[in-house]
Design an enzyme around this catalytic site. Structure first.
Site, PDB file in Angstrom:
ATOM      1  N   TYR A 148     -18.233 -25.110 -57.630  1.00 49.08           N
ATOM      2  CA  TYR A 148     -18.234 -23.597 -58.102  1.00 49.08           C
ATOM      3  C   TYR A 148     -17.419 -22.663 -57.274  1.00 49.08           C
ATOM      4  O   TYR A 148     -17.129 -23.019 -56.123  1.00 49.08           O
ATOM      5  CB  TYR A 148     -19.757 -23.060 -58.277  1.00 49.08           C
ATOM      6  CG  TYR A 148     -20.336 -22.853 -56.788  1.00 49.08           C
ATOM      7  CD1 TYR A 148     -20.160 -21.642 -56.103  1.00 49.08           C
ATOM      8  CD2 TYR A 148     -21.051 -23.721 -56.433  1.00 49.08           C
ATOM      9  CE1 TYR A 148     -20.816 -21.407 -55.120  1.00 49.08           C
ATOM     10  CE2 TYR A 148     -21.726 -23.519 -55.177  1.00 49.08           C
ATOM     11  CZ  TYR A 148     -21.475 -22.454 -54.483  1.00 49.08           C
ATOM     12  OH  TYR A 148     -21.955 -22.241 -53.159  1.00 49.08           O
ATOM     13  N   PHE A 207     -17.282 -14.663 -52.769  1.00 52.66           N
ATOM     14  CA  PHE A 207     -18.309 -14.606 -51.575  1.00 52.66           C
ATOM     15  C   PHE A 207     -18.653 -16.018 -51.256  1.00 52.66           C
ATOM     16  O   PHE A 207     -19.230 -16.312 -50.321  1.00 52.66           O
ATOM     17  CB  PHE A 207     -19.239 -13.796 -52.118  1.00 52.66           C
ATOM     18  CG  PHE A 207     -20.210 -14.293 -53.247  1.00 52.66           C
ATOM     19  CD1 PHE A 207     -20.980 -15.569 -53.242  1.00 52.66           C
ATOM     20  CD2 PHE A 207     -19.634 -13.803 -54.608  1.00 52.66           C
ATOM     21  CE1 PHE A 207     -21.640 -16.096 -54.241  1.00 52.66           C
ATOM     22  CE2 PHE A 207     -20.548 -14.446 -55.666  1.00 52.66           C
ATOM     23  CZ  PHE A 207     -21.319 -15.315 -55.534  1.00 52.66           C
ATOM     24  N   ASP A 208     -18.290 -17.169 -52.228  1.00 56.78           N
ATOM     25  CA  ASP A 208     -18.658 -18.418 -51.628  1.00 56.78           C
ATOM     26  C   ASP A 208     -17.871 -19.339 -52.587  1.00 56.78           C
ATOM     27  O   ASP A 208     -17.317 -19.030 -53.776  1.00 56.78           O
ATOM     28  CB  ASP A 208     -20.184 -18.727 -52.142  1.00 56.78           C
ATOM     29  CG  ASP A 208     -20.944 -19.844 -51.311  1.00 56.78           C
ATOM     30  OD1 ASP A 208     -20.063 -20.416 -50.513  1.00 56.78           O
ATOM     31  OD2 ASP A 208     -21.878 -20.335 -51.740  1.00 56.78           O
ATOM     32  N   ILE A 239     -31.018 -19.636 -58.572  1.00 56.26           N
ATOM     33  CA  ILE A 239     -31.374 -18.207 -59.082  1.00 56.26           C
ATOM     34  C   ILE A 239     -31.295 -18.476 -60.719  1.00 56.26           C
ATOM     35  O   ILE A 239     -30.884 -19.473 -61.264  1.00 56.26           O
ATOM     36  CB  ILE A 239     -30.008 -17.285 -58.765  1.00 56.26           C
ATOM     37  CG1 ILE A 239     -28.686 -17.736 -59.477  1.00 56.26           C
ATOM     38  CG2 ILE A 239     -30.140 -16.934 -57.437  1.00 56.26           C
ATOM     39  CD1 ILE A 239     -27.581 -16.786 -58.941  1.00 56.26           C
ATOM     40  N   TYR A 268     -29.838 -11.999 -57.368  1.00 53.83           N
ATOM     41  CA  TYR A 268     -30.398 -11.608 -56.170  1.00 53.83           C
ATOM     42  C   TYR A 268     -31.250 -10.353 -56.048  1.00 53.83           C
ATOM     43  O   TYR A 268     -31.502  -9.729 -55.139  1.00 53.83           O
ATOM     44  CB  TYR A 268     -29.484 -11.954 -54.978  1.00 53.83           C
ATOM     45  CG  TYR A 268     -29.106 -13.440 -54.899  1.00 53.83           C
ATOM     46  CD1 TYR A 268     -29.992 -14.264 -54.005  1.00 53.83           C
ATOM     47  CD2 TYR A 268     -27.792 -13.833 -55.203  1.00 53.83           C
ATOM     48  CE1 TYR A 268     -29.693 -15.436 -54.091  1.00 53.83           C
ATOM     49  CE2 TYR A 268     -27.461 -14.924 -55.210  1.00 53.83           C
ATOM     50  CZ  TYR A 268     -28.225 -15.987 -54.343  1.00 53.83           C
ATOM     51  OH  TYR A 268     -28.233 -17.062 -54.196  1.00 53.83           O
ATOM     52  N   PHE A 299     -19.571 -16.749 -61.697  1.00 49.85           N
ATOM     53  CA  PHE A 299     -19.281 -18.287 -61.076  1.00 49.85           C
ATOM     54  C   PHE A 299     -18.452 -18.959 -62.134  1.00 49.85           C
ATOM     55  O   PHE A 299     -18.631 -18.982 -63.380  1.00 49.85           O
ATOM     56  CB  PHE A 299     -20.785 -18.984 -60.975  1.00 49.85           C
ATOM     57  CG  PHE A 299     -21.754 -18.413 -60.053  1.00 49.85           C
ATOM     58  CD1 PHE A 299     -21.493 -18.977 -58.579  1.00 49.85           C
ATOM     59  CD2 PHE A 299     -22.415 -17.539 -60.206  1.00 49.85           C
ATOM     60  CE1 PHE A 299     -22.315 -18.629 -57.617  1.00 49.85           C
ATOM     61  CE2 PHE A 299     -23.241 -16.847 -58.997  1.00 49.85           C
ATOM     62  CZ  PHE A 299     -23.222 -17.513 -57.898  1.00 49.85           C
TER      63      PHE A 299
END
Length: 539
Positions: free
Chosen positions: A28, A38-39, A58, A84, A101
């Site tokens: 992802y 962010f990731d 999540i 979150y 994502f």
């Protein structure tokens, strides 16, 4: 405010989709709505591995993954309440942040999964299938569920060789190979808990990876196997079967179990010649060649422990089962003598052939398998010899003994009484048993052994003087030859039949010319019976 799922790529084939409780591996990219990343699992070089629907993700991702196929790509928009929330992740995800994502599903399995087997080719004939403790040789391509190749025996150009069901393989492969036929092709899909589990295997296979093996089985045997014999053609007439110590000549095609040809005597246009039961060939062939008839065709299947073992040889790989399709051309034993079968003998058979007789006969010569070698009938003339004079092979000299005119017989001659190991180039193969069908047409009685000329009546007491026509006390070859010719022409003497006149006379003259000066004197001249008496007196 709502979960958004966009299916950006869906593979044509989707045999299975994600359900709650499944374990997935996926890559992802995680970003905020403004595109700030962010990731990323790609940056870490490993997939994200997790159970779906068990609260390990999540809520939005737990929902978004359901229904995905392996190799499917989804763009997922997750509102804060399904991500979150108001707390966020300090230093990474701010409070009340929507998350985007880009997800690619790599792998999918369930803890209740079993090994899946899909056979896509199966030979029509399947005399035997893989069982526990069998030894197999197979080729494979190993890939992940997404099709990524991680290993291939084809690339190494060497089969994978192993026992089945005794723990030498991962449990899933142990199960997946059972029941396969040689030549069968199947796809074996193995969940990670029956493969390399959480830890994976080195750098090639990550943890929790499902494995897909595309397998073709090439070979199969059990260490307890003996040879297998399949009779393909047995002649109606089989008077003799091979035994230990016999010498065989046979043709063969040698293949592996999958049909790959590794050797053929036919391609060399020469039989394979060997003793049987003496260790001159591999143990399985030594056993498989016993009890065969001339002309028989049989298939001999030899397990590797009775063939070339783990090491193999030349084009034969290690641990290979061998298949030999053989055709027995002939065989004999070194203790064999000439075999004579009389087919016809005239009722008035009083004069029998013996050493020294001059014979005229017809023959057909063939090998034991019926291959015709030669025939006097096709030449339109008889074959003429002096029996016992070495003009034919020893076996024929023996086979022509004690025949009468008009008799027909078959003479079988083993190679040590025929043309031996070398044969006759272009005509008779080496170590070949010969079969002669013979008819004796004429017999001229020979002279007593050791004689080249005999008198039909009394010998003149003045023999030397009669030969010495010019009365000079010396006889030359010309005088000697002319005298002998006259005796033969007038019926007073007889030469050994079947020999050249000049050679016989020259030989007789040389025997008399004791000092070798080309002349015979009265002192040198002796009849054969006189020579015998002198030798007796000396003894």
């Amino acid at each position: 405010t709502e979960l958004g799922v966009e299916r950006r790529f869906v593979p044509e084939s989707c045999p299975r989709a994600v359900r709650p409780g499944d374990f997935v591996r996926y890559h992802y990219l995680g970003a905020f709505p403004d595109g700030t990343r962010f990731d990323s699992s790609y940056d870490r070089g490993s997939t994200f591995n997790v159970f779906v629907g068990k609260g390990q993700l999540i809520a939005g991702m737990d929902q978004a993954l359901v229904g995905m196929c392996v190799n499917e790509r989804r763009f997922v928009k997750i509102p804060p309440k399904l991500a979150y929330g108001s707390e966020g992740v300090p230093g990474v995800i701010p409070p009340n942040a929507a998350l985007h994502f880009d997800v690619l599903l790599i792998d999918l399995w369930n803890s209740e999964d079993e090994v899946q087997v899909q056979t896509y080719f199966k030979p029509e004939k399947c005399p035997r299938t893989v069982e526990v403790s069998d030894f197999v040789r197979y080729h494979y391509n190993g890939s992940f569920l997404d099709g990524t190749l991680f290993d291939s025996s084809h690339n190494r150009m060497r089969t994978y060789d192993t026992y089945v069901g005794i723990g030498w393989l991962i449990p899933g492969m142990d199960q997946g190979l059972l029941g396969m036929c040689v030549g069968e092709k199947r796809i074996i899909t193995i969940p990670p808990f029956l493969a390399y589990g959480e830890d994976g295997d080195g750098k090639e296979i990550p943890g929790q990876a499902s494995l897909v093996f595309d397998v073709v089985l090439l070979d199969l045997h059990n260490p307890k196997d003996g040879i297998a014999i399949e009779n393909q053609l047995v002649p109606e007439s089989c008077e003799r079967r091979s035994q230990t110590g016999d010498f065989l000549r046979y043709h063969y095609n040698g293949t592996l179990l999958d049909g790959t040809l590794f050797d053929s005597s036919y391609s060399r246009n020469r039989t394979y010649d060997t003793y049987v039961g003496k260790g001159y060939v591999i143990a399985g062939m030594d056993e498989g060649l016993l009890g065969v008839c001339t002309g028989e065709k049989r298939r001999i299947i030899i397990p590797p422990h009775l063939g070339y073992g783990e090491e193999g040889r030349g084009k034969i790989p290690g641990s290979a089962v061998l298949v030999f399709d053989i055709h027995v051309v002939d065989f004999h034993n070194p203790s064999d003598s000439v075999s004579i079968t009389v087919h016809h003998k005239p009722s008035n058979c009083t004069v029998l052939s013996k050493k020294g007789d001059y014979l005229k006969y017809h023959y057909n010569a063939s090998l034991l398998d019926g291959t015709l070698l030669d025939s006097t009938h096709s030449l339109g003339k008889t074959y003429n010899i002096v029996l016992g004079s070495g003009q034919v092979v020893l076996g024929m000299d023996m086979g022509l003994q004690d025949m009468c005119v008009g008799e027909r017989r078959t003479v079988i001659i083993p190679p040590h009484l025929g043309y031996g190991e070398d044969g006759v180039e272009g005509e008779v193969p080496g170590s070949a048993v010969l079969v002669f069908d013979i008819e004796l047409l004429e017999l001229v009685t020979g002279l007593p052994e050791g004689y080249m000329f005999v008198w039909n009546g009394e010998v003149s007491p003045n023999l030397f003087e009669e030969i010495d026509q010019n009365h000079d006390g010396e006889v030359l070859l010309e005088e000697f030859s002319e005298y002998i010719q006259t005796q033969v022409d007038t019926g007073k003497g007889k030469l050994a039949p079947g020999f050249d006149f000049e050679k016989i006379v020259k030989n007789m003259f040389t025997n008399q010319d004791r000092d070798g000066n080309g002349k015979v004197t009265a002192e040198e001249f002796k009849l054969k019976d006189q020579e015998a008496r002198e030798e007796h007196d000396e003894l």
